[in-house]
Design an enzyme around this catalytic site. Structure first.
Site, PDB file in Angstrom:
ATOM      1  N   HIS A 317      39.266 -28.038  34.218  1.00  0.00           N
ATOM      2  CA  HIS A 317      38.804 -26.979  33.318  1.00  0.00           C
ATOM      3  C   HIS A 317      38.497 -25.709  34.094  1.00  0.00           C
ATOM      4  O   HIS A 317      38.269 -25.727  35.308  1.00  0.00           O
ATOM      5  CB  HIS A 317      37.574 -27.414  32.509  1.00  0.00           C
ATOM      6  CG  HIS A 317      36.359 -27.741  33.328  1.00  0.00           C
ATOM      7  ND1 HIS A 317      35.593 -26.786  33.965  1.00  0.00           N
ATOM      8  CD2 HIS A 317      35.763 -28.932  33.603  1.00  0.00           C
ATOM      9  CE1 HIS A 317      34.585 -27.369  34.588  1.00  0.00           C
ATOM     10  NE2 HIS A 317      34.667 -28.672  34.398  1.00  0.00           N
ATOM     11  N   CYS A 333      34.155 -33.259  37.430  1.00  0.00           N
ATOM     12  CA  CYS A 333      35.387 -32.628  36.963  1.00  0.00           C
ATOM     13  C   CYS A 333      36.107 -31.916  38.105  1.00  0.00           C
ATOM     14  O   CYS A 333      35.577 -31.758  39.203  1.00  0.00           O
ATOM     15  CB  CYS A 333      35.080 -31.634  35.848  1.00  0.00           C
ATOM     16  SG  CYS A 333      34.603 -32.417  34.290  1.00  0.00           S
TER      17      CYS A 333
END
Length: 369
Positions: A317, A333
């Site tokens: 992301h 992440c």
């Protein structure tokens, strides 16, 4: 990097960089109070209830302080003397960028600013773009990007009051569901939070509507099984391949290696192994879902171009709270620059249609080592 106490003179100077006033933050306003304070700001920069003051840079570019504080050093070297501190959400004029031979090796980029040098790790490059207002919002809503350094969101309350909630930052993405009259009487978009279903408002001109072609799929002629992404935790790098041909590579920031677990009980280290893209969301509220105007709370509404590849919530992301790629920074992440995350979002499968809040499927192979 070092730290110094914040002197009284610095506190006074910091308030001059904002249309915010510390005495009026964390407050609920009636519409009359809001309009009165906004009108006062036309002749003074003492208060602006929903946006930062323009930095006024004509020769370089502007960055936002994306941490509680960032030090200004006498030289592009974190062992040099600390000249001053700059504080969260201050806008700083950058004269030019420097690659320092003093490092750090993984990210030697420093910025020359007034009074000294700031390391780039916790500074977000921002822009100040005001946009035409879209009056007709379709039933499914429109995806929109914040195109100013930040915009303050408000929720309407009883007896015509408006309360601060999240501060939404440049490059974040949000779902616009309606156009309403805001607390200042102007056009404000109503946004829908996909995590907690809350609805709140921001000035419409602060958001740029994303066009369908900006998220159309890439390399559609390549068979899906020929695409793969590889991530190296050791090298903090990501590579994308079409069969054996490298088509994209960049530095990333994966999860911080901690013995303890994050607030949701999931390890902060990025998992290793072979995965598949399982879900894609152009806008994702990460962190806690509580409604708050606490700038230090772990709430991240509007994380852009999110491509999940693990059932525990691990994803590629875009990141707007740091630019320290090449160093572990996340809670698991794979952090990318927003424009790089958009490329991954478009290139991977399953293919997302414009207007879809989430697309699930058995998609592109991801290998993390």
């Amino acid at each position: 990097m070092g730290n110094v106490a914040r002197p009284e003179s610095s506190r006074r100077a910091a308030t001059r960089h904002f249309w915010y006033n510390s005495d009026t933050m964390n407050k609920t306003y009636t519409r009359r109070e809001f309009i009165k304070l906004a009108a006062l700001s036309l002749g003074s920069l003492a208060f602006r209830p929903f946006a930062p003051q323009k930095a006024g840079n004509e020769t370089g570019f502007v960055v936002r302080v994306a941490a509680a504080s960032v030090s200004v050093y006498a030289q592009p070297d974190d062992t040099s003397r600390i000249v001053q501190q700059r504080y969260r959400d201050e806008l700083v004029n950058v004269y030019h960028e420097i690659v320092s031979d003093k490092g750090p090796g993984y990210n030697p980029v420093w910025y020359r600013v007034w009074g000294g040098y700031m390391h780039s790790a916790r500074l977000q490059t921002v822009r100040e773009q005001l946009n035409p207002v879209v009056e007709r919002i379709p039933a499914g809503g429109l995806l929109a990007e914040v195109s100013v350094p930040y915009t303050q969101a408000y929720m309407p309350g009883p007896r015509d009051t408006w309360s601060e909630v999240y501060r939404l930052y440049c490059d974040t993405l949000h779902w616009v569901i309606a156009l309403d009259e805001g607390p200042d009487g102007g056009p404000w978009y109503r946004l829908k939070d996909e995590l907690n279903d809350a609805e709140y408002h921001v000035p419409a001109e602060h958001l740029r509507i994303v066009r369908p072609e900006e998220m159309s799929p890439l390399a559609v002629d390549v068979p899906p099984e020929k695409k793969r992404i590889e991530v190296s935790i050791e090298k903090q790098m990501m590579w994308a391949y079409e069969e054996d041909r490298l088509v994209f590579s960049t530095k990333v920031s994966t999860g911080v290696l901690k013995r303890d677990r994050s607030i949701n009980g999931i390890p902060t280290a990025t998992p290793v192994g072979e995965f598949r893209v399982i879900s894609k969301m152009p806008s994702k509220h990460m962190g806690g879902g509580q409604l708050t105007n606490d700038l230090e709370a772990y709430v991240l509404p509007g994380v852009p171009w999110t491509t999940f590849f693990d059932g525990t919530g691990v994803a590629f992301h875009g990141t707007y709270w740091h630019t320290n790629y090449g160093m572990t920074m996340s809670r698991g992440c794979v952090n990318l620059r927003p424009e790089e995350a958009r490329w991954v979002f478009r290139w991977t499968t399953p293919v997302t249609e414009y207007g879809e809040i989430e697309k699930r499927g058995y998609g592109t192979r991801v290998i993390v080592t």
